[in-house]
Design an enzyme around this catalytic site. Structure first.
Site, PDB file in Angstrom:
ATOM      1  N   ASP A  72       0.843  -1.200   0.000  1.00  9.87           N
ATOM      2  CA  ASP A  72       0.000   0.000   0.000  1.00  9.87           C
ATOM      3  C   ASP A  72       0.879   1.252   0.000  1.00  9.87           C
ATOM      4  OD1 ASP A  72      -1.943   2.044   0.560  1.00  9.87           O
ATOM      5  OD2 ASP A  72      -3.231   0.503   1.417  1.00  9.87           O
ATOM      6  N   SER A 122      -7.210   4.442  -1.640  1.00  7.37           N
ATOM      7  CA  SER A 122      -6.931   3.009  -1.624  1.00  7.37           C
ATOM      8  C   SER A 122      -8.161   2.138  -1.857  1.00  7.37           C
ATOM      9  CB  SER A 122      -6.296   2.611  -0.287  1.00  7.37           C
ATOM     10  OG  SER A 122      -5.019   3.170  -0.154  1.00  7.37           O
ATOM     11  N   THR A 187      -8.152  -1.558   1.440  1.00 10.32           N
ATOM     12  CA  THR A 187      -7.729  -2.585   0.487  1.00 10.32           C
ATOM     13  C   THR A 187      -8.296  -3.962   0.817  1.00 10.32           C
ATOM     14  OG1 THR A 187      -5.716  -1.351  -0.030  1.00 10.32           O
ATOM     15  CG2 THR A 187      -5.750  -3.685  -0.611  1.00 10.32           C
ATOM     16  N   PHE A 302      -5.070  -9.498  15.398  1.00 10.79           N
ATOM     17  CA  PHE A 302      -3.921  -9.323  16.276  1.00 10.79           C
ATOM     18  C   PHE A 302      -3.803  -7.925  16.896  1.00 10.79           C
ATOM     19  CE2 PHE A 302      -3.001 -12.593  13.126  1.00 10.79           C
ATOM     20  CZ  PHE A 302      -2.670 -13.660  13.946  1.00 10.79           C
ATOM     21  N   GLU A 346      -1.468  -7.905   1.926  1.00  9.64           N
ATOM     22  CA  GLU A 346      -1.227  -6.463   1.883  1.00  9.64           C
ATOM     23  C   GLU A 346      -0.240  -6.021   2.951  1.00  9.64           C
ATOM     24  OE1 GLU A 346      -3.542  -2.159   2.247  1.00  9.64           O
ATOM     25  OE2 GLU A 346      -4.084  -3.839   3.557  1.00  9.64           O
ATOM     26  N   ASP A 351       1.903   2.646   3.671  1.00  2.87           N
ATOM     27  CA  ASP A 351       1.082   3.826   3.376  1.00  2.87           C
ATOM     28  C   ASP A 351       0.884   4.702   4.608  1.00  2.87           C
ATOM     29  OD1 ASP A 351      -1.113   5.245   1.701  1.00  2.87           O
ATOM     30  OD2 ASP A 351      -2.235   4.546   3.454  1.00  2.87           O
ATOM     31  N   HIS A 355       1.880   8.583   5.117  1.00  5.19           N
ATOM     32  CA  HIS A 355       0.891   9.609   5.461  1.00  5.19           C
ATOM     33  C   HIS A 355       1.369  10.454   6.640  1.00  5.19           C
ATOM     34  CE1 HIS A 355      -2.479   9.075   2.803  1.00  5.19           C
ATOM     35  NE2 HIS A 355      -2.592   7.779   3.078  1.00  5.19           N
ATOM     36  N   ASP A 392      -1.106  -0.158  -4.729  1.00  3.32           N
ATOM     37  CA  ASP A 392      -2.412   0.401  -5.082  1.00  3.32           C
ATOM     38  C   ASP A 392      -2.285   1.826  -5.612  1.00  3.32           C
ATOM     39  OD1 ASP A 392      -1.581   1.246  -2.587  1.00  3.32           O
ATOM     40  OD2 ASP A 392      -3.543   1.046  -1.629  1.00  3.32           O
ATOM     41  N   HIS A 393      -1.291   2.547  -5.091  1.00  2.30           N
ATOM     42  CA  HIS A 393      -1.064   3.933  -5.507  1.00  2.30           C
ATOM     43  C   HIS A 393       0.321   4.327  -5.024  1.00  2.30           C
ATOM     44  CE1 HIS A 393      -1.511   5.160  -1.347  1.00  2.30           C
ATOM     45  NE2 HIS A 393      -2.602   4.402  -1.287  1.00  2.30           N
TER      46      HIS A 393
END
Length: 571
Positions: A72, A122, A187, A302, A346, A351, A355, A392-393
């Site tokens: 991601d 996403s 996702t 988890f 994933e 990601d 961010h 994804d991006h």
């Protein structure tokens, strides 16, 4: 082809695979190689790459198994920085190394835009590569006929395309889903749910937004009540809170269930009532105790929200497993499947770190993702397993500033010839993010001096050009890379729409739209293949390729003489 010719060809290919592996070992473990100063070094490297390309044979067998890895936010700059970081952690320069999937034989580019956005989110990109259909920003598992928040439109059957998990289950394959985010996040959610709003992970979020939308199921309920979520054999991730399954004493906030249900308990009760074996686990010890040879269904939640960053992960038995451990366990369970399996994995926290403007955390997540791919490759046979690695991006992370070779990828550099304020700067920067740190001295803007700053610290936020709130450094819209190996991986060969990923999976494994059609050569679709016939001259391709084959054999002899000599010299 005579048996002797086939044998010679196989031996030649094997010799070059070994030569290539030895050369890669030299590149990775020798740091800045002094032989790089000589042209012969690069000629030898080019020779090996050409020979590998010439000898490559496309695998057109039906893919029994498919593993889709999604990093991601893993754009090209993050991937490159991760590769360098990997080498530098081993005491090397870094630039010359490789991630585990960098040497996959087939590579393409994917266009990531949403139907209504130039730069995507996403959930809509997840819809694209998981369902083969593009959607609108912030929607999940629905077509572009559904706008953000439009619950009624999301209930219309034709607006809910099937995902690759559904295709796989309908084709008799077993399926699994692994993520380091909440299992209900964008996702993973796009693989099994249909929602007009990606934030509808639990019912309380829907009630808070508009009580009228509760006629649509929240994403967590879709996971345990509807197909394909209900049909998953393996479910690993975080997200106990939206599932109503937080442990006793938990004070976690987030999307808490208003209906009071514990969906993890409901999931267990479903399989108990059906007399099927199952395991529900919440930490590393419990996961290790699962018998993957006899347990039919495994759910592992988890964390209350997302799993911890790899750098901060509790590695004890009461902590949570690594992405590599989760992937390994999933494959060991799924490879029992008689008709094969489809697994989606994933690395979602790449990601999140980006961010936050924290490249140092993101690169650790890249390496954890890299290890998961490597672990998978150790467990599968690429002759019948299609492995795809993509993103994804991308993100607005840049690698800039002319640092010297081997300079700390997380460190600083300077460039007095061009930088007007004569201050050092970090090699990694963001186009937008919370690390924006510029003041005004009354006449001009002044950026922060990063001299002496610990840029490896978990709290450091890398500089950004546009200020944002913490957690809001924005995505970027450039194409992302798709790497592939295994059956029909050669179908990734140029710039594609992101939706193409789902269609390749379906074609390679004979699922969904290709369930009743064996994959055929491209000429059967009306496009002549030059490999069969030269249309301009009418000459059989064997004659056209003869000079290339002779040249290939010559390269083989030369390379197998040169490379061992080169590798006997010290680094």
């Amino acid at each position: 082809m005579p048996c002797s010719s086939r044998l010679l060809s196989c031996l030649q290919q094997c010799m070059f695979i070994v030569s290539l592996q030895l050369l890669i070992i030299q590149l990775v473990y020798c740091g800045m190689n002094p032989k790089e100063k000589r042209s012969s070094y690069w000629y030898d490297l080019g020779l090996v790459d050409i020979q590998e390309a010439v000898n490559r044979v496309d695998n057109t067998a039906v893919a029994k198994n498919v593993i889709l890895f999604v990093g991601d936010g893993l754009g090209v700059s993050t991937m490159t920085a991760g590769r360098i970081f990997k080498g530098q952690k081993k005491g090397k320069s870094g630039e010359e190394g490789y991630l585990s999937f960098d040497r996959f034989p087939n590579v393409g580019l994917l266009k990531t835009y949403n139907v209504d956005k130039q730069v995507p989110d996403s959930s809509a990109t997840g819809t694209a590569f998981l369902s083969g259909v593009k959607g609108n920003y912030y929607t999940l598992g629905v077509t572009a006929a559904v706008k953000k928040g439009d619950c009624p439109a999301s209930l219309i059957p034709e607006n809910k395309p099937k995902s690759i998990l559904t295709w796989a289950q309908e084709g008799g394959k077993e399926t699994g889903l692994v993520t380091t985010t909440r299992i209900t996040h964008a996702t993973p959610g796009a693989s099994y749910a249909a929602s007009a709003q990606r934030e509808w992970e639990c019912d309380s979020k829907m009630l808070e937004e508009d009580p009228a939308v509760v006629k649509c199921k929240d994403i967590a309920r879709q996971l345990v009540e509807d197909l394909p979520g209900q049909g998953l054999k393996v479910i690993f991730g975080g997200g106990r809170v939206p599932m109503g399954a937080q442990l006793p004493g938990s004070t976690s906030s987030g999307c808490r269930r208003a209906d009071g249900r514990n969906l993890a308990h409901d999931w267990q009760n479903t399989w108990k009532a059906l007399g099927s074996t199952f395991a529900y686990v919440t930490n590393t010890r419990e996961l290790k105790e699962v018998d993957t040879l006899t347990t039919e269904h495994i759910m592992g939640l988890f964390a209350d929200s997302h799993l911890s960053y790899e750098r901060d992960r509790d590695r004890s038995n009461t902590g949570h497993p690594s992405l590599s451990e989760l992937t390994t366990t999933a494959i060991k369970r799924l490879r029992r499947a008689q008709h094969g399996f489809l697994l989606v994995v994933e690395g979602g926290r790449i990601d999140h770190a980006l961010h936050d403007g924290k490249a140092q955390l993101a690169l650790e997540e890249v390496l954890a993702f890299d290890e998961a791919v490597k672990a998978a490759l150790d467990l599968v046979d690429l002759s019948d397993t299609l492995v795809i690695v993509t993103a994804d991006h991308s993100h607005g992370l840049t690698i800039n500033g002319y640092p010297d070779r081997g300079n700390d990828i997380l460190g600083t550099t300077s460039y007095s010839e061009g930088v007007t304020d004569n201050l050092p700067y970090t090699t990694l920067m963001f186009t937008s993010g919370p690390g924006y740190n510029v003041s005004y001295d009354g006449t001009k803007a002044v950026r922060a001096n990063v001299s002496g700053v610990d840029t490896h610290s978990s709290s450091f936020m890398f500089p950004a050009a546009v200020p944002t709130k913490v957690g809001w450094s924005m995505h970027s819209g450039e194409d992302v890379v798709v790497h592939a190996a295994g059956p029909w991986s050669h179908l990734f060969h140029r710039t594609h729409e992101q939706t193409y990923v789902a269609h390749v999976i379906a074609y390679a494994a004979q699922l969904g739209p290709f369930a009743h059609q064996r994959p055929l050569p491209s000429d059967d679709f009306g496009t002549p293949r030059a490999a069969f016939r030269n249309e301009a001259t009418g000459i059989n391709s064997a004659l056209v390729l003869l000079p290339h084959l002779l040249f290939s054999a010559l390269l083989g002899l030369v390379a197998n003489w040169l490379i061992p000599l080169q590798l006997t010299r010290p680094c």
